[in-house]
Design a protein around this motif. Structure first.
Motif, short mmCIF file in Angstrom:
data_model
loop_
_atom_site.label_atom_id
_atom_site.label_comp_id
_atom_site.label_asym_id
_atom_site.label_seq_id
_atom_site.Cartn_x
_atom_site.Cartn_y
_atom_site.Cartn_z
N CYS A 410 -20.52 5.61 -25.66
CA CYS A 410 -20.38 4.64 -24.57
C CYS A 410 -19.31 5.09 -23.58
O CYS A 410 -19.43 4.86 -22.37
CB CYS A 410 -20.03 3.26 -25.12
N PHE A 411 -18.27 5.76 -24.07
CA PHE A 411 -17.17 6.20 -23.23
C PHE A 411 -17.64 7.19 -22.18
O PHE A 411 -17.45 6.97 -20.97
CB PHE A 411 -16.08 6.84 -24.12
N TYR A 412 -18.29 8.27 -22.58
CA TYR A 412 -18.62 9.29 -21.58
C TYR A 412 -19.89 8.97 -20.81
O TYR A 412 -20.02 9.36 -19.65
CB TYR A 412 -18.65 10.69 -22.22
N TYR A 413 -20.82 8.22 -21.40
CA TYR A 413 -22.00 7.80 -20.64
C TYR A 413 -21.61 6.83 -19.52
O TYR A 413 -22.10 6.94 -18.39
CB TYR A 413 -23.01 7.11 -21.55
N SER A 414 -20.75 5.86 -19.84
CA SER A 414 -20.38 4.87 -18.82
C SER A 414 -19.56 5.53 -17.70
O SER A 414 -19.75 5.22 -16.52
CB SER A 414 -19.59 3.72 -19.45
N LEU A 415 -18.66 6.45 -18.03
CA LEU A 415 -17.90 7.17 -17.01
C LEU A 415 -18.83 7.95 -16.08
O LEU A 415 -18.64 7.98 -14.86
CB LEU A 415 -16.90 8.12 -17.66
N THR A 416 -19.85 8.59 -16.66
CA THR A 416 -20.79 9.35 -15.85
C THR A 416 -21.58 8.44 -14.91
O THR A 416 -21.83 8.78 -13.74
CB THR A 416 -21.76 10.14 -16.74
#
Length: 519
Positions: A410-416
């Protein structure tokens, strides 16, 4: 390549871009087409493995609304996939999330986004290797009809030795390039989807014949997510569902090796997503009709079998002979994913090294195989060490590390997703298409995943989350998840002292063109 000669390479690329000659990082251009890219995305997700490990757990959380939760988990992933597609069109760089978030939010946020992808992939690789090992010995015992062979998996030394052998083999295949990867994947993905289709057909047949007392008649109410009993149950089910879709972005990590690098990877990711959601819905509905979602007998929610549903259903649904095929499919699924999951982590490390966010030695590409050889080997070694240490320390620690995976996803998908809207903020008023596909949809997807991230973080504080282990009264899953993110911060600060140019914004900016040659 030394650290000093990376900046001139990037500078030369910028100059060449003005003349229409943008150089690449040295990867094997044109190695993969649309179908091959989609197969890599499906393989990385490992649908059969995901289903056997989460089908029962999801049914235990949300009951008959399991198909609805599969659809709910698909929604944020689809919205984020639109963000990946648009960013890839503008910047077809194998660094994907790392490169794009650096361009949108700056070097530090981008570096942490890249770290989130790398650490999530290492955790998944170790878990896949462990599952493949267990199913290897389980299948060997089934074929020989010898329980003592299956029991070898309980021997830690045998288990770790087999696991390391599988990791080494997967690393070697990935090291040899996309052509070798593609050939293996066609066979393994084709096998697992064919067996899954056979299981679905036979489950529907058993359901229509009323073969099991716990079987149910289909109801459209199963597709209603609002019928879930509580928000806590829905969130737990949604977290599991999101995990089941993770890995489709491997299609984008091969963009510099794909024909039509600006468009093909985005199309491939959407194809992979459609195949996945179709497979999950068909399997979930068929299994629920055949055996129900209750906690008794063969019911999907039975806690004694929920962590490995296909092991319990293979014989009853497909019979003793065909049931072995389901074990083969799970082994093929885990093995295929183990091999392709090296792709995004190795190429992310390659990009980070090329732009001086990591030591320059990882920017080396094998002259014959055209792969990030050192980065691939590094990922294999890190996976082997991580799994060995976690297994020897505690099975609970290993389990909790896997539970912490959802936080990284969730961390890197949402940032992207947020990076997409910010990167294209000046284009959102050009047309309705730009507004929705570059702004509205990515932001909605990012918000949904950010919400799951925060809710999961809160739930992880409770010691009952995961294995039930605690550290000073705090849930060990929370401690592991936060510690892994904090470790990234520490490594980032150390790297900043050694490579200050990247963190000063002198190497990679929004105006820096992608290091890839277009068709």
């Amino acid at each position: 390549m030394t650290q000093l000669d990376v900046r001139p390479q990037v500078a030369d690329t910028v100059i060449g871009a003005a003349e229409g000659d943008v150089r690449g990082k040295g990867l094997g251009k044109g190695s993969v087409g649309l179908v091959g890219s989609a197969v890599i995305g499906i393989s990385t997700v490992a649908p059969v493995y995901c289903l056997t490990s989460t089908l029962g757990s999801t049914a235990g959380e949300v009951g008959l609304q399991m198909p609805a939760v599969f659809l709910a988990g698909f929604l944020p992933m689809l919205l984020v996939a639109f963000a990946y597609r648009e960013l890839n069109k503008a910047v077809p760089d194998c660094g994907t999330s790392f490169t794009w978030t650096v361009k949108a939010f700056g070097p530090r946020v981008g570096w942490m986004c890249g770290w989130g992808l790398v650490i999530a992939t290492i955790i998944v690789l170790s878990n896949l290797a462990g599952v493949a090992t267990s199913y290897f010995w389980l299948l060997a015992g089934e074929i020989t009809n010898n329980p003592s062979i299956s029991a070898l998996d309980d021997n830690k030394l045998v288990h770790i030795g087999t696991c390391l052998t599988l990791i080494a083999a997967a690393t070697a295949i990935s090291y040899r390039g996309m052509t070798a990867t593609k050939g293996v994947q066609y066979a393994l993905v084709g096998l697992q989807l064919a067996v899954l289709g056979l299981f679905v057909a036979m489950a529907f047949q058993k359901a229509s014949a009323g073969s099991f007392d716990t079987g149910l008649d289909f109801s459209w109410q199963w597709m209603n997510p609002f019928a879930v009993e509580s928000m806590a149950a829905f969130t737990a089910g949604l977290s599991l569902s999101i995990f089941m879709y993770w890995g489709w972005d491997a299609c984008l990590a091969t963009n510099e090796e794909t024909t039509g690098s600006a468009k093909t990877p985005g199309r491939a990711s959407l194809i992979a997503m459609v195949v996945l959601v179709g497979s999950y819905l068909a399997t979930g509905v068929a299994a629920q009709m055949a055996v129900g979602s209750g906690a008794d007998g063969l019911g999907l929610g039975n806690p004694e079998t929920s962590d490995n549903v296909f092991a319990a259903l293979a014989g009853p649904v497909m019979g003793p002979l065909l049931g072995i095929l389901l074990f083969v499919a799970v082994l093929a699924s885990a093995t295929a994913s183990l091999q392709t999951t090296f792709i995004p982590v190795a190429r992310t490390v390659l990009a980070m090294s090329t732009y001086e966010a990591l030591p320059s030695s990882y920017a080396k590409v094998h002259p014959r195989f055209k792969t990030p050889g050192r980065a691939t080997v590094m990922a294999g070694v890190a996976t082997g060490v991580f799994y060995t240490v976690m297994t020897l320390v505690s099975e609970n620690v290993l389990t909790d590390t896997i539970f912490a995976l959802g936080l990284m996803i969730c961390f890197y998908y949402s940032l992207t997703a947020f990076a997409c809207a910010w990167y294209f903020r000046g284009e959102l008023r050009r047309s309705a298409r730009d507004l929705f596909f570059k702004g509205v949809f990515p932001v909605l997807g990012g918000l949904l995943l950010a919400t799951v991230f925060l809710k999961t973080l809160i739930d992880m504080w409770n010691p009952s989350y995961g294995s039930g282990s605690t550290v000073l009264g705090v849930g060990s899953v929370f401690v592991i998840g936060v510690s892994l993110l904090a470790l990234g911060l520490v490594i980032m600060f150390v790297t900043e002292r050694r490579s200050p140019a990247f963190f000063r914004g002198q190497v990679l900016t929004k105006s820096t063109p992608a290091l890839v040659v277009e068709d």
